[in-house]
Write an enzyme that holds these catalytic residues in place. Structure first.
Site, mmCIF file in Angstrom:
data_model
loop_
_atom_site.group_PDB
_atom_site.id
_atom_site.type_symbol
_atom_site.label_atom_id
_atom_site.label_comp_id
_atom_site.label_asym_id
_atom_site.label_seq_id
_atom_site.Cartn_x
_atom_site.Cartn_y
_atom_site.Cartn_z
ATOM 1 N N ARG A 123 38.365 -7.755 -69.009
ATOM 2 C CA ARG A 123 37.080 -7.215 -69.440
ATOM 3 C C ARG A 123 36.674 -7.739 -70.802
ATOM 4 O O ARG A 123 35.623 -7.369 -71.308
ATOM 5 C CB ARG A 123 37.223 -5.707 -69.565
ATOM 6 C CG ARG A 123 36.558 -4.926 -68.480
ATOM 7 C CD ARG A 123 36.867 -3.486 -68.797
ATOM 8 N NE ARG A 123 35.911 -2.591 -68.262
ATOM 9 C CZ ARG A 123 36.030 -2.005 -67.097
ATOM 10 N NH1 ARG A 123 37.043 -2.283 -66.329
ATOM 11 N NH2 ARG A 123 35.126 -1.156 -66.716
ATOM 12 N N ARG B 144 28.925 2.424 -71.842
ATOM 13 C CA ARG B 144 29.609 1.457 -70.968
ATOM 14 C C ARG B 144 28.747 0.216 -70.730
ATOM 15 O O ARG B 144 29.245 -0.909 -70.688
ATOM 16 C CB ARG B 144 29.992 2.110 -69.643
ATOM 17 C CG ARG B 144 31.170 3.060 -69.794
ATOM 18 C CD ARG B 144 31.231 4.074 -68.673
ATOM 19 N NE ARG B 144 31.474 3.486 -67.383
ATOM 20 C CZ ARG B 144 31.081 4.033 -66.223
ATOM 21 N NH1 ARG B 144 30.418 5.188 -66.215
ATOM 22 N NH2 ARG B 144 31.349 3.430 -65.094
HETATM 23 P P1 AP5 Z 1 36.361 1.384 -64.342
HETATM 24 O O1 AP5 Z 1 36.812 2.462 -63.440
HETATM 25 O O2 AP5 Z 1 36.784 -0.006 -64.064
HETATM 26 O O3 AP5 Z 1 34.790 1.541 -64.474
HETATM 27 P P2 AP5 Z 1 33.586 0.479 -64.431
HETATM 28 O O4 AP5 Z 1 33.905 -0.962 -64.621
HETATM 29 O O5 AP5 Z 1 32.616 1.057 -65.371
HETATM 30 O O6 AP5 Z 1 33.218 0.415 -62.989
HETATM 31 P P3 AP5 Z 1 32.876 1.631 -62.101
HETATM 32 O O7 AP5 Z 1 34.137 2.185 -61.506
HETATM 33 O O8 AP5 Z 1 31.986 2.584 -62.836
HETATM 34 O O9 AP5 Z 1 31.933 0.965 -61.003
HETATM 35 P P4 AP5 Z 1 32.217 -0.044 -59.832
HETATM 36 O O10 AP5 Z 1 31.646 -1.382 -60.182
HETATM 37 O O11 AP5 Z 1 33.643 -0.020 -59.377
HETATM 38 O O12 AP5 Z 1 31.265 0.600 -58.753
HETATM 39 P P5 AP5 Z 1 31.622 1.556 -57.508
HETATM 40 O O13 AP5 Z 1 32.186 0.735 -56.404
HETATM 41 O O14 AP5 Z 1 32.394 2.745 -57.968
HETATM 42 O O15 AP5 Z 1 36.821 1.692 -65.856
HETATM 43 C C1 AP5 Z 1 36.625 2.981 -66.425
HETATM 44 C C2 AP5 Z 1 37.074 2.946 -67.884
HETATM 45 O O16 AP5 Z 1 38.485 2.626 -67.968
HETATM 46 C C3 AP5 Z 1 36.399 1.911 -68.781
HETATM 47 O O17 AP5 Z 1 35.134 2.349 -69.266
HETATM 48 C C4 AP5 Z 1 37.433 1.759 -69.904
HETATM 49 O O18 AP5 Z 1 37.407 2.840 -70.780
HETATM 50 C C5 AP5 Z 1 38.748 1.816 -69.123
HETATM 51 N N1 AP5 Z 1 39.176 0.489 -68.660
HETATM 52 C C6 AP5 Z 1 39.313 0.096 -67.367
HETATM 53 N N2 AP5 Z 1 39.705 -1.183 -67.317
HETATM 54 C C7 AP5 Z 1 39.817 -1.594 -68.610
HETATM 55 C C8 AP5 Z 1 40.159 -2.854 -69.205
HETATM 56 N N3 AP5 Z 1 40.467 -3.933 -68.448
HETATM 57 N N4 AP5 Z 1 40.141 -2.929 -70.543
HETATM 58 C C9 AP5 Z 1 39.842 -1.856 -71.332
HETATM 59 N N5 AP5 Z 1 39.500 -0.655 -70.818
HETATM 60 C C10 AP5 Z 1 39.484 -0.534 -69.467
HETATM 61 O O19 AP5 Z 1 30.132 1.988 -57.102
HETATM 62 C C11 AP5 Z 1 29.382 2.857 -57.910
HETATM 63 C C12 AP5 Z 1 28.595 3.838 -57.013
HETATM 64 O O20 AP5 Z 1 27.638 3.121 -56.255
HETATM 65 C C13 AP5 Z 1 29.458 4.593 -55.994
HETATM 66 O O21 AP5 Z 1 28.931 5.871 -55.821
HETATM 67 C C14 AP5 Z 1 29.297 3.766 -54.698
HETATM 68 O O22 AP5 Z 1 29.440 4.577 -53.559
HETATM 69 C C15 AP5 Z 1 27.884 3.247 -54.847
HETATM 70 N N6 AP5 Z 1 27.704 1.904 -54.297
HETATM 71 C C16 AP5 Z 1 28.560 0.861 -54.417
HETATM 72 N N7 AP5 Z 1 28.054 -0.243 -53.822
HETATM 73 C C17 AP5 Z 1 26.842 0.135 -53.338
HETATM 74 C C18 AP5 Z 1 25.824 -0.564 -52.616
HETATM 75 N N8 AP5 Z 1 25.966 -1.873 -52.289
HETATM 76 N N9 AP5 Z 1 24.706 0.106 -52.276
HETATM 77 C C19 AP5 Z 1 24.550 1.406 -52.613
HETATM 78 N N10 AP5 Z 1 25.479 2.145 -53.270
HETATM 79 C C20 AP5 Z 1 26.615 1.490 -53.627
#
Ligand code: AP5
Length: 217
Positions: free
Chosen positions: A88, A171
């Site tokens: 990241r 974020r």
């Molecule tokens: P993390 O859990 O990795 O959060 P993120 O990157 O912010 O990603 P999200 O989980 O929020 O979203 P996603 O892209 O996976 O989307 P999703 O599939 O869930 O990290 C959380 C925290 O941990 C960070 O902020 C940091 O503090 C820490 N951290 C983690 N890794 C780190 C690192 N390497 N370094 C430092 N800190 C770190 O989809 C989102 C929603 O949309 C869901 O409801 C889903 O059902 C819906 N959805 C998905 N795709 C679609 C679609 N095509 N159409 C309609 N709805 C959809």
């Protein structure tokens, strides 16, 4: 072979990682899930990172890299691993290169889930997560059969602490400042693959699978 899923918060990395895992028999590792599990278990790591994760900031590069390295080296990479949420930052990308070299693994590519900001904000606003097993849902696009209850384990569906409006803003800013530079980094190494991820889950998955089939032969 190691694959990286890149993309803004809410771009669908976790959702697509699971689909690719199920279809291609790969492992997925989400550093966000690992940190949430550590927080839920009350471990030392969980206590260390809780405030940072809830605020929407990133945990320190060396800490998250050592957690990931321990997991990869203890489990091995099997038929291949999809990394969801790592690297990241540019220093994390450098640390990953070192891990790959030391273990004689290979980096297959970095796949960018490309979604406009207004779409990710809608996705994060409607996201729900099972408090027991971590399964993800969306109130409109991926609802559970029974409102508020996980289809897989019957656990309660909750809103993630970092899906609060202030944490989402944080974020997104962190993504632009610290993670988006990885797009140019992997592009310059001819490892970047951009997938339009703004459509529904199945359409995006079809694009992802075509890409994967093309890349893996
Ligand atoms: P993390 O859990 O990795 O959060 P993120 O990157 O912010 O990603 P999200 O989980 O929020 O979203 P996603 O892209 O996976 O989307 P999703 O599939 O869930 O990290 C959380 C925290 O941990 C960070 O902020 C940091 O503090 C820490 N951290 C983690 N890794 C780190 C690192 N390497 N370094 C430092 N800190 C770190 O989809 C989102 C929603 O949309 C869901 O409801 C889903 O059902 C819906 N959805 C998905 N795709 C679609 C679609 N095509 N159409 C309609 N709805 C959809």
């Amino acid at each position: 072979m190691i694959w990286i899923l890149l993309g803004a918060p809410g771009s669908g990395k976790g959702t697509q990682a699971e689909r690719l895992r199920d279809e291609f028999g790969l492992k997925t590792i989400s550093t966000g899930d690992m940190l949430r599990q550590a927080m839920a278990s009350g471990s030392e790591l969980g206590r260390q990172v809780e405030g940072i994760v809830k605020s929407g900031a990133l945990v320190p590069d060396e800490l998250i890299s050592s957690v990931l390295q321990a997991r990869l080296e203890s489990e091995g990479i099997g038929a291949g691993v999809i990394l969801d949420g790592f690297p990241r930052t540019v220093p994390q990308a450098d640390l990953l290169d070192k891990m790959i070299e030391a273990n004689q693994w290979k980096l297959g590519g970095a796949i960018l889930c490309d979604v406009p900001v207004d779409v990710v904000v809608r996705r994060l606003g409607g996201r729900r997560m099972c408090a027991r097993c971590g399964q993800g849902y969306h109130v409109e696009t991926l609802p559970p059969a029974v409102e508020g209850i996980c289809d897989k384990c019957g656990g309660e569906l909750i809103i993630r602490a970092d899906d609060a409006p202030d944490a989402i803003r944080k974020r997104m800013a962190v993504y632009e400042e610290q993670t988006a530079p990885l797009i140019d980094l992997y592009r310059s190494r001819n490892l970047l693959h951009v997938v339009d991820s703004s459509d529904d889950v199945d359409s995006v998955h079809q694009r992802m699978r075509q890409l994967f089939i093309g890349l893996t032969g």
